[in-house]
Write a protein that holds these residues in place. Structure first.
Motif, PDB file in Angstrom:
ATOM      1  N   ARG A 232     -12.074   8.608  -5.869  1.00 21.29           N
ATOM      2  CA  ARG A 232     -10.571   8.581  -6.354  1.00 21.29           C
ATOM      3  C   ARG A 232     -10.061   7.380  -6.484  1.00 21.29           C
ATOM      4  O   ARG A 232     -11.021   6.923  -6.932  1.00 21.29           O
ATOM      5  CB  ARG A 232      -9.420   8.550  -5.028  1.00 21.29           C
ATOM      6  CG  ARG A 232      -9.735   7.010  -4.103  1.00 21.29           C
ATOM      7  CD  ARG A 232      -9.101   7.326  -3.261  1.00 21.29           C
ATOM      8  NE  ARG A 232      -9.718   8.560  -1.986  1.00 21.29           N
ATOM      9  CZ  ARG A 232      -9.067   8.593  -0.656  1.00 21.29           C
ATOM     10  NH1 ARG A 232      -8.423   7.882  -0.055  1.00 21.29           N
ATOM     11  NH2 ARG A 232     -10.351   9.940   0.215  1.00 21.29           N
ATOM     12  N   PRO A 233      -9.406   6.871  -8.157  1.00 22.36           N
ATOM     13  CA  PRO A 233      -9.353   6.040  -9.036  1.00 22.36           C
ATOM     14  C   PRO A 233      -8.615   4.456  -8.291  1.00 22.36           C
ATOM     15  O   PRO A 233      -7.779   4.608  -6.646  1.00 22.36           O
ATOM     16  CB  PRO A 233      -8.354   6.513  -9.788  1.00 22.36           C
ATOM     17  CG  PRO A 233      -8.029   7.687  -9.191  1.00 22.36           C
ATOM     18  CD  PRO A 233      -8.324   8.175  -8.569  1.00 22.36           C
ATOM     19  N   ASP A 234      -9.654   3.727  -8.241  1.00 20.27           N
ATOM     20  CA  ASP A 234      -9.261   2.287  -7.157  1.00 20.27           C
ATOM     21  C   ASP A 234      -7.915   2.270  -7.463  1.00 20.27           C
ATOM     22  O   ASP A 234      -7.111   1.865  -6.966  1.00 20.27           O
ATOM     23  CB  ASP A 234     -10.548   1.104  -8.227  1.00 20.27           C
ATOM     24  CG  ASP A 234     -11.373   1.401  -8.426  1.00 20.27           C
ATOM     25  OD1 ASP A 234     -11.879   2.324  -6.722  1.00 20.27           O
ATOM     26  OD2 ASP A 234     -12.489   1.020  -9.178  1.00 20.27           O
ATOM     27  N   PHE A 235      -6.998   2.823  -8.410  1.00 13.42           N
ATOM     28  CA  PHE A 235      -5.843   1.631  -9.461  1.00 13.42           C
ATOM     29  C   PHE A 235      -4.299   2.681  -7.787  1.00 13.42           C
ATOM     30  O   PHE A 235      -3.704   2.425  -7.771  1.00 13.42           O
ATOM     31  CB  PHE A 235      -5.364   1.756  -9.914  1.00 13.42           C
ATOM     32  CG  PHE A 235      -5.095   3.672 -11.341  1.00 13.42           C
ATOM     33  CD1 PHE A 235      -3.864   4.113 -11.299  1.00 13.42           C
ATOM     34  CD2 PHE A 235      -5.913   3.740 -11.575  1.00 13.42           C
ATOM     35  CE1 PHE A 235      -4.069   5.874 -11.038  1.00 13.42           C
ATOM     36  CE2 PHE A 235      -5.801   4.953 -12.471  1.00 13.42           C
ATOM     37  CZ  PHE A 235      -5.198   6.121 -11.941  1.00 13.42           C
ATOM     38  N   LEU A 236      -5.115   3.704  -7.157  1.00 14.35           N
ATOM     39  CA  LEU A 236      -4.571   4.668  -6.262  1.00 14.35           C
ATOM     40  C   LEU A 236      -3.701   3.255  -5.174  1.00 14.35           C
ATOM     41  O   LEU A 236      -2.499   3.919  -5.065  1.00 14.35           O
ATOM     42  CB  LEU A 236      -4.740   6.185  -6.310  1.00 14.35           C
ATOM     43  CG  LEU A 236      -4.124   6.380  -5.025  1.00 14.35           C
ATOM     44  CD1 LEU A 236      -2.792   7.703  -5.910  1.00 14.35           C
ATOM     45  CD2 LEU A 236      -5.268   7.667  -4.338  1.00 14.35           C
ATOM     46  N   ALA A 237      -5.295   2.906  -4.596  1.00 14.61           N
ATOM     47  CA  ALA A 237      -4.003   2.112  -3.570  1.00 14.61           C
ATOM     48  C   ALA A 237      -2.838   1.152  -3.911  1.00 14.61           C
ATOM     49  O   ALA A 237      -2.241   1.283  -2.681  1.00 14.61           O
ATOM     50  CB  ALA A 237      -5.485   1.512  -3.149  1.00 14.61           C
ATOM     51  N   HIS A 238      -2.668   0.802  -5.077  1.00 15.07           N
ATOM     52  CA  HIS A 238      -1.372   0.118  -5.495  1.00 15.07           C
ATOM     53  C   HIS A 238      -0.448   0.936  -5.647  1.00 15.07           C
ATOM     54  O   HIS A 238       0.544   0.041  -5.070  1.00 15.07           O
ATOM     55  CB  HIS A 238      -1.793  -0.561  -7.077  1.00 15.07           C
ATOM     56  CG  HIS A 238      -1.013  -1.336  -7.729  1.00 15.07           C
ATOM     57  ND1 HIS A 238      -0.468  -2.403  -7.110  1.00 15.07           N
ATOM     58  CD2 HIS A 238      -0.429  -0.784  -8.310  1.00 15.07           C
ATOM     59  CE1 HIS A 238       0.989  -2.703  -7.663  1.00 15.07           C
ATOM     60  NE2 HIS A 238       0.840  -1.833  -8.713  1.00 15.07           N
TER      61      HIS A 238
END
Length: 250
Positions: free
Chosen positions: A233-239
């Motif tokens: 999954r993309p890293d920026f999803l958590a943000h």
């Protein structure tokens, strides 16, 4: 010569009979023979670039309409200098005139005002373009003789296919800006294509694109390596899902 009504020429004032038409007839062809071109080093730097990388380097907006597709995806890759031509609907006179000023590596960019009723070119014309040293042939109209086009191997993009043939009467122009596939294109711009589609790099933004493509390639190289290693999954999803900005429904 002024228009004369049948049977009434004698009744028209002499001055009216001598009056020239208010609107002059346009020339059959208007050809701009010279225009600024990119340097060989600029062309070399862009050759082989993926269209997606070029689009990203130019802010995500560089592609022609998805309607304009490669006739043969297997021979879709190219990079060259735009030679623009406004042939108009259903005519090829200006397209033929473009051969007089075409240089090796040029891309024939044929605007037909989205004419889908007749072909803007067939295998013979496109074969001649290849013999002229063209890098590709693009039109917002139709082409025909698909088997022959594929046999010549010149990258060819069009919005459709029809067997019907065009006129060769004009008027038309060569070398001037055209609007094709949702974008303004000028002779001297760099046009790049592959199986994904076509992107246009304006002449004045070539160096910007070259620098941007290098950054995009480097960034994608790192991400692809991580995907191959298992990234799911993309890293920026958590943000985006952190805190109260996302509502979860069970």
């Amino acid at each position: 010569m002024a228009f004369q009504y049948p049977g009434r020429a004698a009744t028209l004032p002499d001055a009216m009979r001598r009056t020239r038409p208010v609107i002059e007839q346009p020339p059959l062809l208007t050809v701009r023979r010279t225009f600024p071109r990119p340097t060989p080093d600029q062309i070399a730097a862009l050759t082989g670039a993926q269209t997606g990388h070029v689009a990203d380097a130019l802010g995500g907006r560089a592609a022609l309409s998805h309607r304009i597709k490669p006739i043969d995806p297997g021979t879709a890759a190219f990079c060259g200098v735009a030679l623009t031509c406004h042939a108009g609907p259903g005519d090829i006179l200006a397209t033929i005139a473009a051969f007089e000023i075409a240089e090796p590596g040029d891309v024939f960019v044929i605007a037909t005002d989205d004419c889908m009723t007749v072909a803007a070119a067939g295998d013979i014309l496109i074969g001649m373009a290849k013999n002229r040293g063209a890098a590709a042939f693009i039109t917002d109209g139709c082409v025909r003789d698909i088997a022959g086009i594929r046999a010549f191997g010149l990258p060819c993009f069009a919005a459709g296919v029809t067997p019907d043939s065009p006129n060769c009467a004009g008027p038309g122009s060569v070398g001037f800006p055209v609007h094709l596939g949702g974008r303004a294109i000028s002779s001297g711009d760099v046009v790049i294509g592959d199986a994904d589609g076509i992107v246009v790099v304006p002449l004045e933004r070539i160096d910007e694109a070259i620098a941007g493509i290098a950054k995009v390639r480097e960034a994608e190289k790192g991400v692809i390596a991580r995907v191959e290693a298992g990234l799911d999954r993309p890293d920026f999803l958590a943000h985006h899902i952190a805190g109260d900005r996302t509502r979860w429904i069970d």
